[in-house]
Design an enzyme around this catalytic site. Structure first.
Site, PDB file in Angstrom:
ATOM      1  N   TYR A 143      38.281  52.862  88.310  1.00 45.29           N
ATOM      2  CA  TYR A 143      37.794  53.152  87.167  1.00 45.29           C
ATOM      3  C   TYR A 143      36.139  53.205  87.304  1.00 45.29           C
ATOM      4  O   TYR A 143      35.347  52.416  87.721  1.00 45.29           O
ATOM      5  CB  TYR A 143      37.829  51.968  86.014  1.00 45.29           C
ATOM      6  CG  TYR A 143      39.268  51.725  85.730  1.00 45.29           C
ATOM      7  CD1 TYR A 143      40.188  52.745  85.595  1.00 45.29           C
ATOM      8  CD2 TYR A 143      39.646  50.395  85.285  1.00 45.29           C
ATOM      9  CE1 TYR A 143      41.494  52.475  85.208  1.00 45.29           C
ATOM     10  CE2 TYR A 143      41.014  50.207  84.661  1.00 45.29           C
ATOM     11  CZ  TYR A 143      41.965  51.089  84.902  1.00 45.29           C
ATOM     12  OH  TYR A 143      43.414  51.017  84.541  1.00 45.29           O
ATOM     13  N   HIS A 168      48.282  50.677  91.813  1.00 38.44           N
ATOM     14  CA  HIS A 168      47.905  51.334  90.322  1.00 38.44           C
ATOM     15  C   HIS A 168      49.083  52.452  90.177  1.00 38.44           C
ATOM     16  O   HIS A 168      49.297  52.592  88.938  1.00 38.44           O
ATOM     17  CB  HIS A 168      46.299  51.957  90.378  1.00 38.44           C
ATOM     18  CG  HIS A 168      45.859  52.350  89.146  1.00 38.44           C
ATOM     19  ND1 HIS A 168      44.705  52.024  88.890  1.00 38.44           N
ATOM     20  CD2 HIS A 168      46.376  52.112  88.038  1.00 38.44           C
ATOM     21  CE1 HIS A 168      44.238  52.488  87.705  1.00 38.44           C
ATOM     22  NE2 HIS A 168      45.206  52.290  87.077  1.00 38.44           N
ATOM     23  N   PRO A 195      47.954  49.595  74.629  1.00 34.26           N
ATOM     24  CA  PRO A 195      48.781  48.786  73.540  1.00 34.26           C
ATOM     25  C   PRO A 195      48.599  49.175  72.078  1.00 34.26           C
ATOM     26  O   PRO A 195      49.080  48.776  71.010  1.00 34.26           O
ATOM     27  CB  PRO A 195      48.419  46.873  73.772  1.00 34.26           C
ATOM     28  CG  PRO A 195      46.991  47.244  74.490  1.00 34.26           C
ATOM     29  CD  PRO A 195      47.161  48.200  75.346  1.00 34.26           C
ATOM     30  N   LEU A 196      47.272  49.609  72.037  1.00 38.34           N
ATOM     31  CA  LEU A 196      46.887  50.096  70.512  1.00 38.34           C
ATOM     32  C   LEU A 196      46.984  51.839  70.567  1.00 38.34           C
ATOM     33  O   LEU A 196      46.449  52.566  69.900  1.00 38.34           O
ATOM     34  CB  LEU A 196      45.494  49.980  70.333  1.00 38.34           C
ATOM     35  CG  LEU A 196      45.101  48.507  70.331  1.00 38.34           C
ATOM     36  CD1 LEU A 196      43.546  48.010  70.110  1.00 38.34           C
ATOM     37  CD2 LEU A 196      45.862  47.754  69.033  1.00 38.34           C
ATOM     38  N   ARG A 239      46.042  53.876  72.756  1.00 42.32           N
ATOM     39  CA  ARG A 239      44.931  54.752  73.011  1.00 42.32           C
ATOM     40  C   ARG A 239      43.756  54.576  71.976  1.00 42.32           C
ATOM     41  O   ARG A 239      43.015  55.564  71.682  1.00 42.32           O
ATOM     42  CB  ARG A 239      44.830  55.973  73.826  1.00 42.32           C
ATOM     43  CG  ARG A 239      45.768  55.822  74.894  1.00 42.32           C
ATOM     44  CD  ARG A 239      46.048  57.125  75.525  1.00 42.32           C
ATOM     45  NE  ARG A 239      47.382  57.073  76.270  1.00 42.32           N
ATOM     46  CZ  ARG A 239      47.555  57.761  77.420  1.00 42.32           C
ATOM     47  NH1 ARG A 239      46.142  58.102  78.270  1.00 42.32           N
ATOM     48  NH2 ARG A 239      48.687  57.844  78.095  1.00 42.32           N
ATOM     49  N   GLY A 240      43.903  53.756  71.097  1.00 41.58           N
ATOM     50  CA  GLY A 240      42.978  53.774  69.809  1.00 41.58           C
ATOM     51  C   GLY A 240      43.767  54.141  68.527  1.00 41.58           C
ATOM     52  O   GLY A 240      43.441  54.049  67.461  1.00 41.58           O
ATOM     53  N   PHE A 241      45.036  54.926  68.522  1.00 38.52           N
ATOM     54  CA  PHE A 241      45.421  55.778  67.497  1.00 38.52           C
ATOM     55  C   PHE A 241      45.924  54.392  66.413  1.00 38.52           C
ATOM     56  O   PHE A 241      45.660  54.761  65.312  1.00 38.52           O
ATOM     57  CB  PHE A 241      46.858  56.409  67.984  1.00 38.52           C
ATOM     58  CG  PHE A 241      47.627  56.977  66.867  1.00 38.52           C
ATOM     59  CD1 PHE A 241      47.195  58.151  66.431  1.00 38.52           C
ATOM     60  CD2 PHE A 241      48.953  56.433  66.615  1.00 38.52           C
ATOM     61  CE1 PHE A 241      47.993  58.787  65.562  1.00 38.52           C
ATOM     62  CE2 PHE A 241      49.599  57.135  65.532  1.00 38.52           C
ATOM     63  CZ  PHE A 241      49.133  58.267  65.129  1.00 38.52           C
TER      64      PHE A 241
HETATM   65  N1  LIG Z   1      47.982  50.932  84.843  1.00 41.38           N
HETATM   66  C1  LIG Z   1      47.466  51.856  84.409  1.00 41.38           C
HETATM   67  O1  LIG Z   1      47.706  53.272  84.682  1.00 41.38           O
HETATM   68  C2  LIG Z   1      46.660  51.988  82.860  1.00 41.38           C
HETATM   69  C3  LIG Z   1      46.275  53.173  82.348  1.00 41.38           C
HETATM   70  C4  LIG Z   1      45.553  53.058  81.165  1.00 41.38           C
HETATM   71  C5  LIG Z   1      44.689  51.985  80.995  1.00 41.38           C
HETATM   72  N2  LIG Z   1      44.927  50.868  81.760  1.00 41.38           N
HETATM   73  C6  LIG Z   1      44.406  49.455  81.229  1.00 41.38           C
HETATM   74  O2  LIG Z   1      44.778  49.123  80.062  1.00 41.38           O
HETATM   75  C7  LIG Z   1      43.634  48.891  79.127  1.00 41.38           C
HETATM   76  C8  LIG Z   1      43.962  49.497  77.684  1.00 41.38           C
HETATM   77  O3  LIG Z   1      44.646  50.762  77.680  1.00 41.38           O
HETATM   78  P1  LIG Z   1      43.848  51.927  76.940  1.00 41.38           P
HETATM   79  O4  LIG Z   1      42.356  51.647  77.025  1.00 41.38           O
HETATM   80  O5  LIG Z   1      44.404  53.194  77.703  1.00 41.38           O
HETATM   81  O6  LIG Z   1      44.405  51.927  75.502  1.00 41.38           O
HETATM   82  P2  LIG Z   1      44.246  50.984  74.218  1.00 41.38           P
HETATM   83  O7  LIG Z   1      43.838  49.733  74.636  1.00 41.38           O
HETATM   84  O8  LIG Z   1      45.524  51.004  73.620  1.00 41.38           O
HETATM   85  O9  LIG Z   1      43.123  51.852  73.531  1.00 41.38           O
HETATM   86  C9  LIG Z   1      41.736  51.639  73.701  1.00 41.38           C
HETATM   87  C10 LIG Z   1      40.772  52.350  72.926  1.00 41.38           C
HETATM   88  O10 LIG Z   1      41.003  51.856  71.439  1.00 41.38           O
HETATM   89  C11 LIG Z   1      39.743  51.443  71.064  1.00 41.38           C
HETATM   90  N3  LIG Z   1      39.705  50.395  70.128  1.00 41.38           N
HETATM   91  C12 LIG Z   1      40.176  48.947  70.839  1.00 41.38           C
HETATM   92  N4  LIG Z   1      40.294  48.065  69.905  1.00 41.38           N
HETATM   93  C13 LIG Z   1      39.664  48.672  68.616  1.00 41.38           C
HETATM   94  C14 LIG Z   1      39.634  48.411  67.410  1.00 41.38           C
HETATM   95  N5  LIG Z   1      39.820  47.104  67.031  1.00 41.38           N
HETATM   96  N6  LIG Z   1      39.309  49.193  66.392  1.00 41.38           N
HETATM   97  C15 LIG Z   1      39.015  50.460  66.824  1.00 41.38           C
HETATM   98  N7  LIG Z   1      39.321  51.171  68.094  1.00 41.38           N
HETATM   99  C16 LIG Z   1      39.645  50.254  68.953  1.00 41.38           C
HETATM  100  C17 LIG Z   1      38.960  51.497  72.347  1.00 41.38           C
HETATM  101  O11 LIG Z   1      37.474  52.109  71.721  1.00 41.38           O
HETATM  102  P3  LIG Z   1      36.347  51.159  71.697  1.00 41.38           P
HETATM  103  O12 LIG Z   1      35.898  50.887  73.108  1.00 41.38           O
HETATM  104  O13 LIG Z   1      35.348  51.937  70.842  1.00 41.38           O
HETATM  105  O14 LIG Z   1      36.669  49.734  71.108  1.00 41.38           O
HETATM  106  C18 LIG Z   1      39.503  52.453  72.939  1.00 41.38           C
HETATM  107  O15 LIG Z   1      39.201  53.935  72.904  1.00 41.38           O
HETATM  108  C19 LIG Z   1      42.554  49.535  79.936  1.00 41.38           C
HETATM  109  O16 LIG Z   1      41.244  49.429  79.587  1.00 41.38           O
HETATM  110  C20 LIG Z   1      43.032  49.603  81.290  1.00 41.38           C
HETATM  111  O17 LIG Z   1      42.302  48.344  81.730  1.00 41.38           O
HETATM  112  C21 LIG Z   1      45.856  50.866  82.805  1.00 41.38           C
END
Ligand SMILES: NC(=O)c1ccc[n+]([C@@H]2O[C@H](COP(=O)([O-])OP(=O)(O)OC[C@H]3O[C@@H](n4cnc5c(N)ncnc54)[C@H](OP(=O)(O)O)[C@@H]3O)[C@@H](O)[C@H]2O)c1
Length: 361
Positions: free
Chosen positions: A93, A161, A241-242, A244-246
């Site tokens: 990252y 990873h 879990p969200l 990716r924000g959807f």
């Molecule tokens: N192992 C892997 O290959 C892998 C791949 C991807 C991610 N990850 C890890 O998993 C974590 C989470 O996954 P992710 O970031 O892909 O997806 P996510 O947690 O489903 O979604 C993150 C997105 O949602 C937005 N968000 C979060 N809470 C919100 C809320 N209450 N209201 C509106 N928008 C909200 C965030 O924007 P804002 O910043 O504006 O809140 C961000 O753009 C990452 O940070 C990373 O540590 C691991």
């Protein structure tokens, strides 16, 4: 939005392994006196962690611009002050930038935080991305770099990873086993690997956590990987879990995404129309419970299995508090069964096929 009044002390003091209990959101209720403390720690190998963690990927700019270090340190400290003691980062990252932020942020309370990072990529001398590498020597070298950036002498949970497709699972597990013996890491995990890879690694040394994408929209892990984790006693850490924000409802049909979201099949315009039906369902259910769609979505994930620990990613303190505020919503078994019937009747598009857990990693 009102701030939650819950403190870390409240959180820990009230910890019991009580299934799914998530605090009703300050944002949704608009009244902090209604907030109950987070109520259950979850187990990941030798660790006991808060039921949700904080994903720190986007702090380094993946779905958004790279964020300022000081502001991100504040987000992480706010998470800690509000009971979130499980942080997720990775060397890739940035590269390195997210780990640097996390290392700086946790200095005052390092020993009270469960720190997870990931290795498995190689970089050229300018820090540029040079591909995947799961070789034992790469893992060892990467872990030394992580320890330095995280300003710690031990990593609580270190994942591979992504598998490089060449190195046998047994060699990966052997490298992590040695690192555990040497006291550099406490637990190891795997991310986005096949069931066969999980089993082989586990036979060499127990895998503490599997991290893969899982949300109410992207449910491919339910077919084989979650049952395998349950059988082997491996915690499951859903990334995305969200979705990716959807699932927060922040996008509409006209949204054009910058950065990495643009390539994600379930977010493409041709699939969004179908997928908004699932979002409408989530919004309706959230309204019934007087919580936000993000809160409802996190609570639903937590309700699936007691060994699931979602790591919603955010760069925004208000979103952080909203997400933590998802943690006192509980579902009855009948509610869960009705939800399951409903979501299975909604066709989602652009999600992974069941066999992809073997081939599309
Ligand atoms: N192992 C892997 O290959 C892998 C791949 C991807 C991610 N990850 C890890 O998993 C974590 C989470 O996954 P992710 O970031 O892909 O997806 P996510 O947690 O489903 O979604 C993150 C997105 O949602 C937005 N968000 C979060 N809470 C919100 C809320 N209450 N209201 C509106 N928008 C909200 C965030 O924007 P804002 O910043 O504006 O809140 C961000 O753009 C990452 O940070 C990373 O540590 C691991």
């Amino acid at each position: 939005m009102k701030k939650s009044s819950i403190t870390r002390r409240d959180f820990i003091a009230s910890s019991t392994l009580a299934g799914v209990s998530v605090m009703l959101g300050a944002k949704a209720l608009g009244n902090s006196s209604n907030i109950k403390p987070l109520s259950s720690l979850r187990k990941i190998g030798s660790l006991e962690v808060s039921p949700i963690g904080l994903g720190c990927m986007n702090m380094a700019g993946v779905y958004n611009e790279r964020m300022p270090k000081e502001a991100m340190i504040q987000v992480i400290r706010k998470a800690y002050e509000n009971g979130v003691d499980f942080l997720d980062t990775a060397e890739v990252y940035g590269p390195f930038y997210s780990e640097e932020i996390v290392g700086e942020a946790i200095k005052p309370f390092r020993n009270k935080i469960n720190l997870a990072t990931k290795v498995g990529f190689s970089f050229n001398s300018n820090g540029g991305f040079a591909g995947k590498s799961s070789r034992p020597d790469s893992i060892r070298k990467a872990v030394d770099g992580c320890l330095q950036r995280l300003q710690t002498d031990v990593i609580d949970l270190c994942y591979l990873h992504r598998a490089d497709g060449h190195t046998p699972a047994e060699d990966v597990a052997g490298a992590f086993k040695d690192l555990i013996k040497e006291g550099k890491i406490k637990n190891y995990g795997l991310s986005e690997v096949s069931p066969a890879f999980i089993k082989s690694a586990h036979s060499v040394h127990p895998v503490s956590a599997l991290q893969s994408e899982y949300s109410i929209l992207e449910r491919v892990m339910e077919h084989e990987v979650l049952p395998l984790c349950e059988e082997l006693g491996i915690a499951f850490v859903p990334w995305g879990p969200l979705t990716r924000g959807f699932l927060t409802g922040r996008f509409d049909k006209n949204t054009t995404y910058g950065f990495r979201r643009a390539q994600v099949p379930y977010l493409r315009k041709e699939n969004l129309e179908a997928n908004f039906k699932l979002l409408d369902f989530v919004k309706e259910k959230a309204l019934e419970k007087n919580v936000t769609p993000a809160q409802w979505s996190l609570a639903w994930l937590l309700a699936q299995k007691p060994f699931i620990v979602p790591i919603p990613g955010t760069t925004n303190e208000n979103h952080l508090m909203e997400n933590i505020g998802g943690l006192n919503l509980s579902f009855t078994q009948n509610e869960l069964a009705d939800i399951r019937t409903s979501i299975e009747a909604i066709e989602v598009k652009g999600v992974r096929a069941p066999e992809s857990v073997h081939t599309n990693l």
